[in-house]
Design an enzyme around this catalytic site. Structure first.
Site, mmCIF file in Angstrom:
data_model
loop_
_atom_site.group_PDB
_atom_site.id
_atom_site.type_symbol
_atom_site.label_atom_id
_atom_site.label_comp_id
_atom_site.label_asym_id
_atom_site.label_seq_id
_atom_site.Cartn_x
_atom_site.Cartn_y
_atom_site.Cartn_z
ATOM 1 C CG HIS A 424 -36.986 15.574 7.370
ATOM 2 N ND1 HIS A 424 -36.516 15.040 6.263
ATOM 3 C CD2 HIS A 424 -38.014 16.056 6.922
ATOM 4 C CE1 HIS A 424 -37.375 14.841 5.178
ATOM 5 N NE2 HIS A 424 -38.465 15.850 5.876
ATOM 6 C CB CYS A 445 -40.093 18.600 5.581
ATOM 7 S SG CYS A 445 -41.295 17.997 6.732
#
EC number: 2.-.-.-
Length: 470
Positions: A424, A445
Site C-alpha cells: 500500500h 505491510c
C-alpha cells in the site's frame, strides 16, 4: 554166431547208455542242493557251493555292513552294523535260487559263461540302538528349517506361482522307515532327499490354491493412472506399484490394502507439494537466493486423491489426470520456480520490490517493510494477491480501551496475507529503501511511495504470486 555178437553189442550200448543216463540224472540231483558251475552270487564265484556256503559268505558280509546316509547340503552320516548289532537274517532267498536252477541243463553251465545271481540279504538289529543312532544323526540335530510353499510373486507383468523353498526339517517317521528298510535290505547308500525324508512344502507351483490366489491378485492390476504434472518423467501408478498393495497370506487369502495407497499418496504429496517449501531461484537483479514458507504453491488434497486413486484401481481404469489439489492450492508452473513468469517480488534484506510480467521486469521500487521486532516483521514466503481495492482503511489491533492501534486510509491496497499484510501507499514515510525499516518499519505491510503504489496497483492482479525473501 553173428547174431550173438550183435546182441552183445546192443547190450553193451544199452549198459553204457544206462550209465550215462544215471550219471546225467545223478548230476542233476546233485545240483538240486548245489549251485551250477560258473554261478556267481553278488559277484563271487559259488560253483558247486551249497546253500550253507552262500549263507556263511553273507553272514561274513553282514558283519562288515555300513550304511552311508547322504543329507542336506552335502552332509553325511554313517551307521555301522556293529553300532546297532546287525546280524544276518535267513530269508529263504538262497534256497529259492537253488530251486530255480535248471538242473537238467547242467552240461550247458560247464560250457557257458555261467549265471550271475544277486541276493539281497536281510538283517536283524537292535531296535533301541538304531533309534538312538537315528536321533543322533546330523539331519536330526541341526536346525530344522521348515520348507516354504509356493506363493504368488509379481514377475513384472502379473502374479505367478513362485518357486518353493526347500527346508532342512526332517519327517521323523519317514526317516526311520527309510533307514529301517535300508538296513533290513543291507543297502549301503541312503539319500534322504531321494527317500522323501525331508518335510515337503504343502503347496507347490501346481497347486490350484496358488493359481487361484494369483488370479485374484491380478484382477487389481488392470488400472493405470498417469499424473499430468509437466514432469520430464511422468508419475505413473500401474501394475508395478499396485502389485505392492496386494498380498496373499499363508492360506492364500488375498487382501487389497487401501492403507498402503494412503501411505503412497502421502509420500507423493510430500515429494511434489510445493506450498511452504524451500525454493531456490534467481532474483531480477541476478542474485541466487531461496525462499521458504508462505501459502502459495501446489498442495495435493490427500483425502480426495486417495479416494479418486482407489476408485481408479477398483474400476480397472486407464486414465491420465492431474492429482486432486486442495482448493486454491495450485501454482502457475510445475517447475522449480512454480510461480511462473508473472509475479511480484520483495527483497526484505535490500528493501527492494519488483513486478515481473511474462518474464519482463515492468517496475522496481524501494520499499519499507515491517519493523524487525515486536512481532512486526514482514513474513517471508510465497503468497498471492488476495484482494485489490482503493481507499482502504487499515486498522490495527484493538487496545484494552476499545480503540485501534491505528486507523489509516490508504489509496491503493493489495492484500498478500489474511493476517493483514499487503502492499500500500505510505505517504507518512519520508524515504524508502536502505535501513529505514529498522527504525521506522511498518506493522508488517510493504510500504511504498504514493506513485509506486499506484503503478503497482495498475499492474498487479488478484491471484498473482508474491515472493518475499531475505
Amino acid at each position: 554166431m553173428g547174431d550173438n555178437k550183435k546182441k552183445w553189442l546192443w547190450i553193451s550200448l544199452g549198459i553204457v547208455a544206462g550209465i550215462l543216463v544215471l550219471g546225467y540224472i545223478g548230476t542233476a540231483l546233485y545240483f538240486m542242493s548245489h549251485f551250477l558251475p560258473n554261478t556267481k552270487v553278488n559277484g563271487k564265484d559259488f560253483s558247486y557251493a551249497k546253500e550253507e556256503d552262500v549263507a556263511d559268505y553273507l553272514k561274513s558280509e553282514v558283519k562288515k555292513y555300513e550304511l552311508k546316509i547322504t543329507e542336506h547340503a552335502g552332509l553325511s552320516d554313517m551307521i555301522t552294523g556293529k553300532e546297532i548289532s546287525v546280524e544276518y537274517k535267513e530269508n529263504g532267498v538262497i534256497d529259492k535260487l537253488l530251486k530255480e536252477q535248471s538242473v537238467f541243463l547242467w552240461p550247458a553251465a560247464w560250457s557257458g559263461e555261467g549265471k550271475g545271481l544277486s541276493i539281497t540279504a536281510s538283517a536283524d538289529y537292535d531296535e533301541k540302538a538304531l533309534d538312538a543312532k537315528i536321533a543322533s544323526l546330523t539331519a536330526m540335530t541341526t536346525e530344522q528349517v521348515q520348507p516354504i510353499s509356493s506363493m504368488p510373486m509379481f514377475d513384472g507383468e502379473k502374479f505367478v506361482p513362485g518357486d518353493i523353498t526347500e527346508g532342512t526339517a526332517i519327517d521323523a517317521d519317514a526317516l526311520k522307515k527309510a533307514v529301517v528298510e535300508a538296513i533290513e535290505g543291507l543297502q549301503e547308500q541312503l539319500d534322504l532327499g531321494e527317500a522323501g525324508c525331508y518335510i515337503q512344502p504343502e503347496y507347490t507351483k501346481e497347486s490350484p490354491e496358488v493359481q487361484q490366489a494369483c488370479d485374484a491378485m491380478n484382477a487389481y492390476l488392470n488400472a493405470s493412472v498417469t499424473y499430468e504434472m509437466g514432469l520430464d518423467t511422468p508419475v505413473v501408478v500401474d501394475k508395478t506399484i499396485i502389485s505392492q498393495w496386494v498380498t496373499a497370506d499363508e492360506n492364500y487369502v488375498v487382501t487389497f490394502h487401501p492403507e498402503l495407497i494412503q501411505e503412497w499418496v502421502t509420500q507423493f504429496a510430500q515429494q511434489y507439494d510445493t506450498a511452504g517449501k524451500t525454493r531456490q531461484f534467481t532474483t531480477p537483479d541476478g542474485r541466487a537466493t531461496e525462499v521458504s514458507g508462505g501459502t502459495y504453491g501446489w498442495e495435493i488434497n490427500e483425502t480426495a486423491e486417495y479416494e479418486t486413486l482407489l476408485a481408479n484401481i477398483q474400476n480397472g481404469e486407464t486414465v491420465s489426470r492431474e492429482p486432486v489439489y486442495v482448493e486454491g492450492k495450485t501454482a502457475a508452473s510445475h517447475g522449480a520456480q512454480d510461480w511462473g513468469s508473472t509475479y511480484a517480488e520483495v527483497d526484505l534484506t535490500n528493501q527492494k520490490m519488483w513486478y515481473v510480467k511474462d518474464g519482463e521486469v515492468l517496475m522496481s521500487a524501494d520499499v519499507v517493510t515491517g519493523l524487525p521486532k515486536g512481532g512486526r516483521s514482514t513474513p517471508a514466503g510465497v503468497y498471492t494477491i488476495l484482494e485489490r481495492m482503493q481507499n482502504k482503511v487499515l486498522r490495527g489491533n484493538l487496545r484494552p480501551d476499545g480503540t485501534r492501534e491505528y486507523e489509516t486510509l490508504v489509496k491503493y491496497w493489495m492484500r498478500v496475507t489474511y493476517s493483514g499484510v499487503g502492499f500500500h501507499d505510505a505517504t507518512w514515510q519520508s524515504s524508502f529503501g536502505g535501513n529505514v525499516y529498522t527504525y521506522r518499519g511498518s506493522h508488517g505491510c510493504i510500504n511504498m511511495s504514493y506513485s509506486d503504489a499506484g503503478k503497482l496497483y495498475e499492474l498487479i492482479q488478484v491471484g498473482d504470486p508474491v515472493i518475499m525473501h531475505y
